[in-house]
Write a protein that holds these residues in place. Structure first.
Motif, PDB file in Angstrom:
ATOM      1  N   GLN A  73     -41.684  14.526 -71.551  1.00 34.81           N
ATOM      2  CA  GLN A  73     -42.599  15.399 -72.282  1.00 34.81           C
ATOM      3  C   GLN A  73     -42.536  15.075 -73.778  1.00 34.81           C
ATOM      4  O   GLN A  73     -41.460  14.908 -74.336  1.00 34.81           O
ATOM      5  CB  GLN A  73     -42.146  16.843 -72.068  1.00 34.81           C
ATOM      6  CG  GLN A  73     -43.001  17.891 -72.720  1.00 34.81           C
ATOM      7  CD  GLN A  73     -44.195  18.264 -71.841  1.00 34.81           C
ATOM      8  OE1 GLN A  73     -44.084  18.313 -70.625  1.00 34.81           O
ATOM      9  NE2 GLN A  73     -45.325  18.494 -72.476  1.00 34.81           N
ATOM     10  N   CYS A  74     -43.711  14.993 -74.399  1.00 30.96           N
ATOM     11  CA  CYS A  74     -43.768  14.790 -75.852  1.00 30.96           C
ATOM     12  C   CYS A  74     -44.125  16.136 -76.494  1.00 30.96           C
ATOM     13  O   CYS A  74     -44.762  16.978 -75.853  1.00 30.96           O
ATOM     14  CB  CYS A  74     -44.827  13.737 -76.166  1.00 30.96           C
ATOM     15  SG  CYS A  74     -45.073  13.434 -77.920  1.00 30.96           S
ATOM     16  N   HIS A  75     -43.757  16.310 -77.761  1.00 28.43           N
ATOM     17  CA  HIS A  75     -44.073  17.588 -78.427  1.00 28.43           C
ATOM     18  C   HIS A  75     -45.569  17.795 -78.630  1.00 28.43           C
ATOM     19  O   HIS A  75     -46.016  18.866 -78.989  1.00 28.43           O
ATOM     20  CB  HIS A  75     -43.324  17.696 -79.753  1.00 28.43           C
ATOM     21  CG  HIS A  75     -43.432  16.461 -80.572  1.00 28.43           C
ATOM     22  ND1 HIS A  75     -44.623  16.014 -81.055  1.00 28.43           N
ATOM     23  CD2 HIS A  75     -42.493  15.534 -80.928  1.00 28.43           C
ATOM     24  CE1 HIS A  75     -44.431  14.889 -81.692  1.00 28.43           C
ATOM     25  NE2 HIS A  75     -43.143  14.555 -81.621  1.00 28.43           N
ATOM     26  N   CYS A  76     -46.388  16.736 -78.384  1.00 21.92           N
ATOM     27  CA  CYS A  76     -47.842  16.902 -78.503  1.00 21.92           C
ATOM     28  C   CYS A  76     -48.411  17.555 -77.257  1.00 21.92           C
ATOM     29  O   CYS A  76     -49.586  17.899 -77.200  1.00 21.92           O
ATOM     30  CB  CYS A  76     -48.529  15.558 -78.753  1.00 21.92           C
ATOM     31  SG  CYS A  76     -48.615  14.511 -77.282  1.00 21.92           S
ATOM     32  N   GLY A  77     -47.589  17.721 -76.225  1.00 19.92           N
ATOM     33  CA  GLY A  77     -48.056  18.358 -74.999  1.00 19.92           C
ATOM     34  C   GLY A  77     -48.272  17.360 -73.865  1.00 19.92           C
ATOM     35  O   GLY A  77     -48.372  17.737 -72.709  1.00 19.92           O
ATOM     36  N   GLY A 100     -44.941  10.799 -71.932  1.00 19.66           N
ATOM     37  CA  GLY A 100     -44.783   9.348 -72.046  1.00 19.66           C
ATOM     38  C   GLY A 100     -45.518   8.694 -73.200  1.00 19.66           C
ATOM     39  O   GLY A 100     -45.998   7.569 -73.089  1.00 19.66           O
ATOM     40  N   CYS A 101     -45.598   9.406 -74.352  1.00 21.14           N
ATOM     41  CA  CYS A 101     -46.283   8.833 -75.519  1.00 21.14           C
ATOM     42  C   CYS A 101     -45.473   7.658 -76.089  1.00 21.14           C
ATOM     43  O   CYS A 101     -44.246   7.608 -75.955  1.00 21.14           O
ATOM     44  CB  CYS A 101     -46.434   9.886 -76.603  1.00 21.14           C
ATOM     45  SG  CYS A 101     -47.535  11.217 -76.121  1.00 21.14           S
ATOM     46  N   TRP A 102     -46.198   6.768 -76.780  1.00 23.24           N
ATOM     47  CA  TRP A 102     -45.563   5.567 -77.354  1.00 23.24           C
ATOM     48  C   TRP A 102     -44.365   5.918 -78.227  1.00 23.24           C
ATOM     49  O   TRP A 102     -43.304   5.283 -78.148  1.00 23.24           O
ATOM     50  CB  TRP A 102     -46.630   4.787 -78.148  1.00 23.24           C
ATOM     51  CG  TRP A 102     -46.158   3.505 -78.760  1.00 23.24           C
ATOM     52  CD1 TRP A 102     -45.220   2.661 -78.265  1.00 23.24           C
ATOM     53  CD2 TRP A 102     -46.634   2.930 -79.987  1.00 23.24           C
ATOM     54  NE1 TRP A 102     -45.079   1.566 -79.105  1.00 23.24           N
ATOM     55  CE2 TRP A 102     -45.939   1.717 -80.160  1.00 23.24           C
ATOM     56  CE3 TRP A 102     -47.591   3.303 -80.940  1.00 23.24           C
ATOM     57  CZ2 TRP A 102     -46.155   0.886 -81.263  1.00 23.24           C
ATOM     58  CZ3 TRP A 102     -47.810   2.482 -82.031  1.00 23.24           C
ATOM     59  CH2 TRP A 102     -47.096   1.281 -82.191  1.00 23.24           C
ATOM     60  N   GLY A 152     -49.252   6.929 -82.158  1.00 24.27           N
ATOM     61  CA  GLY A 152     -47.941   7.338 -81.642  1.00 24.27           C
ATOM     62  C   GLY A 152     -48.073   8.122 -80.347  1.00 24.27           C
ATOM     63  O   GLY A 152     -47.152   8.189 -79.546  1.00 24.27           O
ATOM     64  N   HIS A 153     -49.261   8.694 -80.139  1.00 21.97           N
ATOM     65  CA  HIS A 153     -49.463   9.512 -78.938  1.00 21.97           C
ATOM     66  C   HIS A 153     -50.387   8.866 -77.918  1.00 21.97           C
ATOM     67  O   HIS A 153     -51.022   9.562 -77.133  1.00 21.97           O
ATOM     68  CB  HIS A 153     -49.930  10.918 -79.335  1.00 21.97           C
ATOM     69  CG  HIS A 153     -48.926  11.609 -80.189  1.00 21.97           C
ATOM     70  ND1 HIS A 153     -47.748  12.116 -79.685  1.00 21.97           N
ATOM     71  CD2 HIS A 153     -48.870  11.776 -81.540  1.00 21.97           C
ATOM     72  CE1 HIS A 153     -47.025  12.599 -80.691  1.00 21.97           C
ATOM     73  NE2 HIS A 153     -47.675  12.396 -81.822  1.00 21.97           N
ATOM     74  N   ILE A 154     -50.490   7.532 -77.942  1.00 26.46           N
ATOM     75  CA  ILE A 154     -51.142   6.896 -76.799  1.00 26.46           C
ATOM     76  C   ILE A 154     -50.128   6.899 -75.658  1.00 26.46           C
ATOM     77  O   ILE A 154     -48.920   6.742 -75.885  1.00 26.46           O
ATOM     78  CB  ILE A 154     -51.649   5.447 -77.071  1.00 26.46           C
ATOM     79  CG1 ILE A 154     -50.574   4.586 -77.718  1.00 26.46           C
ATOM     80  CG2 ILE A 154     -52.922   5.448 -77.900  1.00 26.46           C
ATOM     81  CD1 ILE A 154     -50.963   3.127 -77.878  1.00 26.46           C
TER      82      ILE A 154
HETATM   83 ZN   LIG Z   1     -47.294  12.720 -77.830  1.00 23.50          ZN
END
Ligand SMILES: [Zn+2]
Length: 391
Positions: free
Chosen positions: A255-259, A262-264, A245-247
């Motif tokens: 921005q994604c919550h993983c930091g 543009g994550c999948w 999910g975070h590729i």
């Molecule tokens: Zn992410």
């Protein structure tokens, strides 16, 4: 390690493996005779006979004497004793919690779904769960010793050994010692797992036991994956492998919550559809996904367009997975299964266009058969396996 100790360790592993494979075979094929068990498991007649004796003595398996016909003696048939013990499987999702009680045959005895009312306070959420579990135990007139254990699936990163949920971004929970909290309350064996891995286990055990290379892509508010490589669930060094999910699919994306950016999952999850509808509709509030799905199924053009986009975006991530891992089978699960008929064509179009054909033509694409229950089935499997290994 000296040689005799290595052999000793190995023999325990073999014993555990034989015992659980005999139990699983009785579960899948029962009523079944000891001779048939020998044929299917590849264990010797002596091993089968010993392990069956243990399983019967402990009450997990019973002999079904109805197999004897008038024409001649049939071998005694073995079946799982469904009432021997029960298992709780809990899936904590982003907005709701599934609590399911299974019997030893992994059949659902009772099921309830409750909304998460206090997202900020996980202890309050656990109290809600305890209340429901206690109700179910009481309704079935069970005692704690009738329960084999509690499996808990969560949408986030975990420390499996310590039973800690390290980070669930969509819930906003960090460092929650879930296994300890449940252990303190019930004193039963607890297994904590990531929901996508639990769902992969459930789907493989119940539907595809003979597939060795499989990726289960669980698409809900976020996207997680469970990977089977050469017949084993692959966890990686951290225990959290499979976070596809975070590729990154767009380095300049939001921005994604993983930091990262543009994550999948920003483009291909149920949250994407909720956010996209909000953007396109100009509504004051975000519509829940259930409402959006309903609109789409009733032919709403805006929603159909969003389904099409989402299908294509799902395809982009699957191209990366297929090119990178070349699985035999790719199963799409999670809440998204609800709209499979609206996204399937777009996914396949993208794969045909962009995946490496050497890998793609060896990959079967399916939607989850267990649907939203895959993770709870997987957790029940894990609890039973753990228990059987130690009898
Ligand atoms: Zn992410």
């Amino acid at each position: 390690m000296n040689k005799s100790r290595a052999n000793f360790g190995n023999s325990i592993v073999v014993r555990k493996w034989n015992l659980s494979s005999i139990f699983k075979t009785i579960h899948q094929h029962g009523p079944i005779s000891r001779i048939e068990l020998t044929g299917i498991t590849g264990c010797s007649a002596g091993t089968v006979s010993n392990h069956v004796r243990t399983l019967i003595r402990k009450g997990f398996v019973i002999e079904n004497k109805k197999g004897i016909s008038s024409g001649g003696r049939k071998p005694v048939q073995l079946i799982i004793n469904p009432k021997k013990a029960y298992i709780f499987s809990i899936e904590i999702e982003v907005n709701q919690i599934k609590i399911v009680m299974f019997d030893l045959e992994i059949k659902i005895v009772m099921k309830t779904i409750i909304p998460i009312i206090y997202k900020d306070d996980y202890m309050e959420t656990f109290k809600q769960i305890f209340f429901e579990m206690n109700n179910m135990i009481e309704k079935k007139s069970l005692k704690l010793e009738n329960l084999l254990g509690i499996g808990i699936a969560v949408p986030g990163l975990i420390d499996k050994v310590k039973g800690i949920l390290e980070f669930a971004p969509n819930l906003g929970w960090k460092n929650v010692p879930i296994a300890m909290i449940f252990k303190d309350k019930y004193g039963l064996p607890i297994i904590l797992n990531n929901e996508a891995k639990a769902a992969a286990i459930g789907e493989r055990d119940a539907v595809y036991p003979h597939i060795n290379n499989m990726v289960f892509v669980s698409i809900n508010e976020g996207i997680g994956c469970g990977l089977y490589i050469n017949g084993e669930l692959y966890r990686g060094a951290s225990g959290n492998a499979g976070e596809f999910g975070h590729i990154t699919i767009n380095t300049n994306g939001p921005q994604c919550h993983c930091g990262n950016r543009g994550c999948w999952e920003i483009y291909a999850s149920e949250s994407y559809m909720v956010n996209r509808y909000f953007e396109l509709s100009g509504d004051k509030n975000k519509l829940p996904k259930e409402e959006i799905y309903k609109l789409g199924k009733n032919g709403d053009k805006k929603v159909i367009k969003i389904f099409t986009e989402t299908g294509e975006n799902i395809g982009i991530g699957l191209v990366n997975i297929i090119n990178g891992l070349s699985p035999e089978l790719l199963v799409i699960g999670g809440g998204i299964v609800e709209i499979k008929d609206y996204i399937y064509d777009e996914i396949i179009k993208k794969l045909e266009k962009s995946a490496l054909s050497v890998s793609y033509r060896k990959t079967e694409i399916k939607f989850s058969k267990l649907g939203s229950l895959a993770a709870v089935y997987g957790m029940a499997d894990l609890i039973i396996n753990k228990k059987i290994e130690f009898i």
